[in-house]
Design a protein around this motif. Structure first.
Motif, short mmCIF file in Angstrom:
data_model
loop_
_atom_site.label_atom_id
_atom_site.label_comp_id
_atom_site.label_asym_id
_atom_site.label_seq_id
_atom_site.Cartn_x
_atom_site.Cartn_y
_atom_site.Cartn_z
N LYS A 23 0.13 -2.83 10.60
CA LYS A 23 -1.02 -1.58 10.18
C LYS A 23 -2.22 -1.25 10.10
O LYS A 23 -2.68 -0.35 10.30
CB LYS A 23 -0.15 -1.93 8.39
N LEU A 53 -0.55 4.86 9.86
CA LEU A 53 -0.32 4.53 8.53
C LEU A 53 -0.35 5.79 7.19
O LEU A 53 0.31 5.49 6.31
CB LEU A 53 -0.28 2.57 8.19
N GLU A 54 -2.14 6.12 7.14
CA GLU A 54 -2.29 6.48 5.59
C GLU A 54 -1.48 7.60 6.02
O GLU A 54 -1.45 8.60 5.03
CB GLU A 54 -3.94 7.01 6.47
N TYR A 69 1.90 13.54 10.69
CA TYR A 69 1.43 12.11 10.86
C TYR A 69 2.74 12.21 11.93
O TYR A 69 2.80 11.15 12.42
CB TYR A 69 3.14 12.41 9.66
N LYS A 82 0.78 -1.24 0.11
CA LYS A 82 0.01 0.06 0.32
C LYS A 82 0.86 1.09 0.40
O LYS A 82 0.13 2.33 -0.85
CB LYS A 82 -1.03 0.00 1.03
N TYR A 83 1.75 0.93 1.12
CA TYR A 83 2.35 1.86 1.05
C TYR A 83 3.05 2.52 -0.40
O TYR A 83 3.12 4.02 -1.00
CB TYR A 83 3.51 2.49 1.73
N THR A 84 4.09 1.49 -1.10
CA THR A 84 4.48 1.66 -2.42
C THR A 84 4.08 2.08 -3.63
O THR A 84 4.22 3.27 -3.73
CB THR A 84 5.70 0.65 -2.49
N ASN A 113 1.91 8.38 7.20
CA ASN A 113 2.77 8.22 6.75
C ASN A 113 2.72 7.97 5.59
O ASN A 113 4.10 8.21 4.62
CB ASN A 113 3.45 6.82 7.28
N ILE A 114 1.92 7.62 4.45
CA ILE A 114 1.42 7.76 3.29
C ILE A 114 1.61 8.78 2.93
O ILE A 114 1.72 9.55 1.20
CB ILE A 114 0.06 7.07 2.97
N GLY A 138 4.62 10.77 2.31
CA GLY A 138 5.17 10.25 1.79
C GLY A 138 4.90 10.49 0.11
O GLY A 138 5.84 10.76 -0.74
N LYS A 178 1.19 3.58 -3.09
CA LYS A 178 0.49 4.89 -2.48
C LYS A 178 1.87 6.02 -3.07
O LYS A 178 1.53 7.66 -3.42
CB LYS A 178 -0.45 5.39 -1.64
N ALA A 179 2.30 5.65 -2.50
CA ALA A 179 3.43 6.77 -1.68
C ALA A 179 4.49 6.67 -2.98
O ALA A 179 5.70 8.09 -3.40
CB ALA A 179 4.36 6.89 -0.41
#
Length: 248
Positions: free
Chosen positions: A143, A150-151, A230, A9-11, A153-154, A157, A13-14
């Motif tokens: 997570k 997490l949201e 964040y 998810k991070y990769t 942080n995303i 990022g 979206k961010a």
């Protein structure tokens, strides 16, 4: 480089989303050149090249974002979360901040600094607050339990990496405009299914909107705002840690 086995998810979206946004005019141009009525080998090459370019830009977005982050931290004078732990900072009320620092201090086996300590040696106090931030980061990796963190942080990022690609995105837009104009002036085929002038207007208009978005909304202030959100959520994660800790 991003591999298919590391997409999360991070990769997505961010990193991937900022790359896709930065490359949007070029991807639109590639789509315009592809003949969807009779998909040829050259069209397949164009599609593959677009995917490869997207993967490459996703990796570039991360590296440029990290480089940009170092510059921003110097401008901010350190991490926003570190500042929020200071006695002089008012973004958290004093009793709440004291409760959080007392809890983390016990976990780390250190004594929290006092207001007087901050006045006498702010650097040493910030070093302690940085250790508190690091402890929170290491203990908020779940997570599902820390989904809001997490949201945020995303979101941070995404904005950071998008700002890191700002220069490249503007160059992409300019290049697409030049190619579109060249297509009209020199008769380069764009898409047989629509007129060349219509394709030119759409591509130039889209590139203009794309550039305006980056100029107006992809800014240091946008990244700073996301960083503070964040940082606040990271510190608020203390609530869940305290609630789950055995009563003493």
């Amino acid at each position: 480089m991003i591999g298919l086995d590391t997409i999360d998810k991070y990769t997505m979206k961010a990193r991937v989303f900022p790359a896709a946004i930065a490359l949007a005019p070029a991807l639109a141009l590639a789509v315009a050149y592809v003949s969807w009525d009779s998909f040829s080998l050259s069209d397949a090459y164009a599609a593959i090249a677009s995917i490869v370019l997207l993967v490459v830009f996703a990796d570039i977005s991360r590296r440029h974002g990290k480089r940009l982050e170092k510059q921003l931290l110097k401008e901010w004078g350190g991490l926003p979360s570190t500042h929020m732990f200071r006695h002089a900072d008012s973004r958290f009320d004093t009793p709440t901040k004291k409760r959080y620092l007392t809890f983390i201090s016990q976990k780390m086996g250190e004594d929290p600094p006092s207001e007087e300590d901050e006045v006498n040696d702010l650097a040493a106090c910030d070093a302690f607050y940085n250790r508190c931030v690091n402890w929170l980061r290491e203990n908020t990796s779940d997570k599902e339990r820390f989904s809001l963190l997490l949201e945020e942080n995303i979101n941070y990022g995404f904005r950071r990496n998008l700002l890191g690609l700002k220069g490249s995105a503007l160059i992409v837009s300019l290049t697409v405009v030049l190619i579109a104009i060249g297509s009209l002036l020199f008769g380069m085929p764009i898409d047989a299914s629509s007129s060349m002038s219509t394709q030119l207007a759409l591509l130039v208009g889209f590139a203009g909107i794309h550039s305006a978005y980056f100029m107006m909304y992809v800014t240091d202030d946008a990244v700073s705002e996301a960083a503070e959100l964040y940082a606040r959520q990271l510190i608020l994660s203390c609530e869940k840690h305290i609630a789950s800790s055995p009563a003493r």
